[in-house]
Structures are given as structure tokens and as C-alpha cells.
Design a protein around this motif. Structure first.
Motif, PDB file in Angstrom:
ATOM      1  N   UNK A 285       0.830  -1.214   0.000  1.00 44.48           N
ATOM      2  CA  UNK A 285       0.000   0.000   0.000  1.00 44.48           C
ATOM      3  C   UNK A 285       0.864   1.263   0.000  1.00 44.48           C
ATOM      4  N   UNK A 286       1.828   1.329   0.895  1.00 50.05           N
ATOM      5  CA  UNK A 286       2.647   2.534   1.007  1.00 50.05           C
ATOM      6  C   UNK A 286       3.631   2.666  -0.150  1.00 50.05           C
ATOM      7  N   UNK A 287       4.152   1.550  -0.647  1.00 58.26           N
ATOM      8  CA  UNK A 287       5.057   1.602  -1.807  1.00 58.26           C
ATOM      9  C   UNK A 287       4.329   2.139  -3.023  1.00 58.26           C
ATOM     10  N   UNK A 288       3.094   1.694  -3.201  1.00 56.04           N
ATOM     11  CA  UNK A 288       2.299   2.183  -4.335  1.00 56.04           C
ATOM     12  C   UNK A 288       1.989   3.666  -4.164  1.00 56.04           C
ATOM     13  N   UNK A 289       1.614   4.051  -2.969  1.00 51.04           N
ATOM     14  CA  UNK A 289       1.231   5.432  -2.712  1.00 51.04           C
ATOM     15  C   UNK A 289       2.384   6.402  -2.964  1.00 51.04           C
TER      16      UNK A 289
ATOM     17  N   UNK B 136      12.556  -4.381  -5.281  1.00 49.43           N
ATOM     18  CA  UNK B 136      13.182  -5.334  -6.178  1.00 49.43           C
ATOM     19  C   UNK B 136      13.487  -6.585  -5.377  1.00 49.43           C
ATOM     20  N   UNK B 137      13.459  -7.753  -6.036  1.00 52.41           N
ATOM     21  CA  UNK B 137      13.778  -8.971  -5.304  1.00 52.41           C
ATOM     22  C   UNK B 137      15.268  -9.027  -4.957  1.00 52.41           C
ATOM     23  N   UNK B 138      16.052  -8.135  -5.528  1.00 54.88           N
ATOM     24  CA  UNK B 138      17.470  -8.060  -5.215  1.00 54.88           C
ATOM     25  C   UNK B 138      17.713  -7.389  -3.864  1.00 54.88           C
ATOM     26  N   UNK B 139      16.748  -6.592  -3.417  1.00 59.61           N
ATOM     27  CA  UNK B 139      16.874  -5.839  -2.174  1.00 59.61           C
ATOM     28  C   UNK B 139      16.092  -6.574  -1.098  1.00 59.61           C
TER      29      UNK B 139
ATOM     30  N   UNK C 262      15.497  -3.802   4.010  1.00 63.79           N
ATOM     31  CA  UNK C 262      16.037  -2.615   3.341  1.00 63.79           C
ATOM     32  C   UNK C 262      14.926  -1.849   2.635  1.00 63.79           C
ATOM     33  N   UNK C 263      13.975  -2.573   2.037  1.00 66.16           N
ATOM     34  CA  UNK C 263      12.845  -1.900   1.389  1.00 66.16           C
ATOM     35  C   UNK C 263      11.986  -1.180   2.414  1.00 66.16           C
ATOM     36  N   UNK C 264      11.779  -1.816   3.564  1.00 66.13           N
ATOM     37  CA  UNK C 264      11.006  -1.177   4.628  1.00 66.13           C
ATOM     38  C   UNK C 264      11.726   0.061   5.143  1.00 66.13           C
ATOM     39  N   UNK C 265      13.047  -0.026   5.294  1.00 64.76           N
ATOM     40  CA  UNK C 265      13.837   1.141   5.727  1.00 64.76           C
ATOM     41  C   UNK C 265      13.751   2.278   4.722  1.00 64.76           C
ATOM     42  N   UNK C 266      13.826   1.928   3.430  1.00 64.14           N
ATOM     43  CA  UNK C 266      13.746   2.955   2.382  1.00 64.14           C
ATOM     44  C   UNK C 266      12.394   3.668   2.433  1.00 64.14           C
TER      45      UNK C 266
ATOM     46  N   UNK D  93       5.248  -0.836  12.809  1.00 61.03           N
ATOM     47  CA  UNK D  93       4.632  -2.088  13.277  1.00 61.03           C
ATOM     48  C   UNK D  93       4.972  -3.232  12.326  1.00 61.03           C
ATOM     49  N   UNK D  94       4.925  -2.942  11.023  1.00 64.02           N
ATOM     50  CA  UNK D  94       5.258  -3.964  10.036  1.00 64.02           C
ATOM     51  C   UNK D  94       6.710  -4.394  10.175  1.00 64.02           C
ATOM     52  N   UNK D  95       7.580  -3.454  10.431  1.00 64.78           N
ATOM     53  CA  UNK D  95       9.002  -3.783  10.612  1.00 64.78           C
ATOM     54  C   UNK D  95       9.174  -4.704  11.816  1.00 64.78           C
ATOM     55  N   UNK D  96       8.492  -4.393  12.903  1.00 67.53           N
ATOM     56  CA  UNK D  96       8.583  -5.225  14.107  1.00 67.53           C
ATOM     57  C   UNK D  96       8.032  -6.624  13.823  1.00 67.53           C
ATOM     58  N   UNK D  97       6.913  -6.693  13.082  1.00 66.88           N
ATOM     59  CA  UNK D  97       6.333  -7.996  12.758  1.00 66.88           C
ATOM     60  C   UNK D  97       7.257  -8.833  11.889  1.00 66.88           C
ATOM     61  N   UNK D  98       7.922  -8.203  10.944  1.00 61.97           N
ATOM     62  CA  UNK D  98       8.804  -8.967  10.052  1.00 61.97           C
ATOM     63  C   UNK D  98      10.036  -9.473  10.784  1.00 61.97           C
ATOM     64  N   UNK D  99      10.393  -8.842  11.879  1.00 59.22           N
ATOM     65  CA  UNK D  99      11.556  -9.316  12.638  1.00 59.22           C
ATOM     66  C   UNK D  99      11.296 -10.680  13.250  1.00 59.22           C
ATOM     67  N   UNK D 100      10.044 -10.976  13.577  1.00 63.06           N
ATOM     68  CA  UNK D 100       9.715 -12.245  14.199  1.00 63.06           C
ATOM     69  C   UNK D 100       9.496 -13.361  13.210  1.00 63.06           C
ATOM     70  N   UNK D 101       9.479 -13.066  11.921  1.00 63.79           N
ATOM     71  CA  UNK D 101       9.216 -14.081  10.913  1.00 63.79           C
ATOM     72  C   UNK D 101      10.515 -14.657  10.382  1.00 63.79           C
ATOM     73  N   UNK D 102      10.511 -15.956  10.062  1.00 62.07           N
ATOM     74  CA  UNK D 102      11.716 -16.528   9.442  1.00 62.07           C
ATOM     75  C   UNK D 102      11.931 -15.901   8.077  1.00 62.07           C
TER      76      UNK D 102
END
Length: 145
Positions: free
Chosen positions: A28-32, A38-41, A45-49, A107-116
């Protein structure tokens, strides 16, 4: 024919569709804001950007608001005061929206930290830390000091 930039954006979106499906806030936010991944990143890093992009937008709105408030001090007629009030109101509204989006993203960044992490996401930052542990380190650093 689709313009080259649009085709590249669609290719980037297809290559990261898995991340976008698992992380709808990222999509949602990337589109906005037009921040294509990119799958290379790696995902962190994408969340940080995206987070930095939103922070820049917040700084921009704060400058607009500060400038409008300075105008308010020197405005003399009703029309000018009304225009300045409108600018301040819009800036406040936009700031609230951006801060809510930044909070969603955090919140999304925190959630992704707990995922493999998938193999393509398990990149090192050059200091022996995975992207996940680096983000956890950054998060703790911000919270504790």
C-alpha cells in the motif's frame, strides 16, 4: 505499448509480489509513494527505504506548517489569515496521516523481525549480522537511547 518505466515497475512488482502479499502495508505505502522494490533488495532494506521516504515527507510538511505560521504573524487582512489557516489545517492533516503511516510501517518492521526469512532475504550487512538482527539492533537502539 506500455512505457519502459511502467513496464519496469510492473516487473519489479511481480518479482516482489510474495512480499507484498505477506506484507500489505508495504504494498500500500510503496504504491502510494512510488517506491518500487526489487527482489534483489532484502525486505528490511525496502522497509527502511520506505520509512525514510515517509520521514522526508514529514519534514517537508513541518517546514510548510512553520512557514505558514510565520505568515500568520504578518498577515493583516481576513483573506490572508483565512488562506494561512487553510494551509496550516492541511499541513496538520497531512502530518497526522504521515505519522499514522509511519506507525503502521514501524509495526510492520517489528512484525517482520519475528518471521523466518527466506534465503533471498537473509543477507548480511557486512558485519556478520543478518538484516533481521540488524533491524532488531536498530530498534533497540532507538528505544533505549
Amino acid at each position: 505499448m506500455i512505457p519502459t518505466k511502467t513496464r519496469m515497475l510492473k516487473i519489479d512488482q511481480k518479482s516482489t509480489a510474495g512480499d507484498y502479499i505477506r506484507h500489505p502495508v508495504l504494498y500500500e505505502l510503496s504504491s502510494k509513494y512510488g517506491v518500487a522494490g526489487s527482489d534483489q533488495v532484502p525486505l528490511p532494506a525496502r522497509l527502511d527505504e520506505l520509512r525514510e521516504h515517509i520521514r522526508r515527507e514529514i519534514r517537508k510538511e513541518l517546514k510548510i506548517k512553520a512557514g505558514a505560521e510565520k505568515l500568520r504573524e504578518v498577515a493583516t487582512d481576513r483573506k490572508a489569515l483565512s488562506d494561512v489557516a487553510t494551509i496550516v489545517k492541511k499541513a496538520n492533516s497531512k502530518l497526522n496521516e504521515l505519522q499514522a503511516e509511519l506507525q503502521q510501517l514501524e509495526s510492520q518492521i517489528i512484525l517482520t523481525q519475528g518471521q523466518p526469512q527466506s534465503p533471498q532475504q537473509n543477507h548480511s550487512n557486512g558485519q556478520g549480522m543478518t538484516a533481521k538482527s540488524y533491524l532488531w539492533f536498530r530498534y533497540n537502539e532507538k528505544c533505549n537511547g
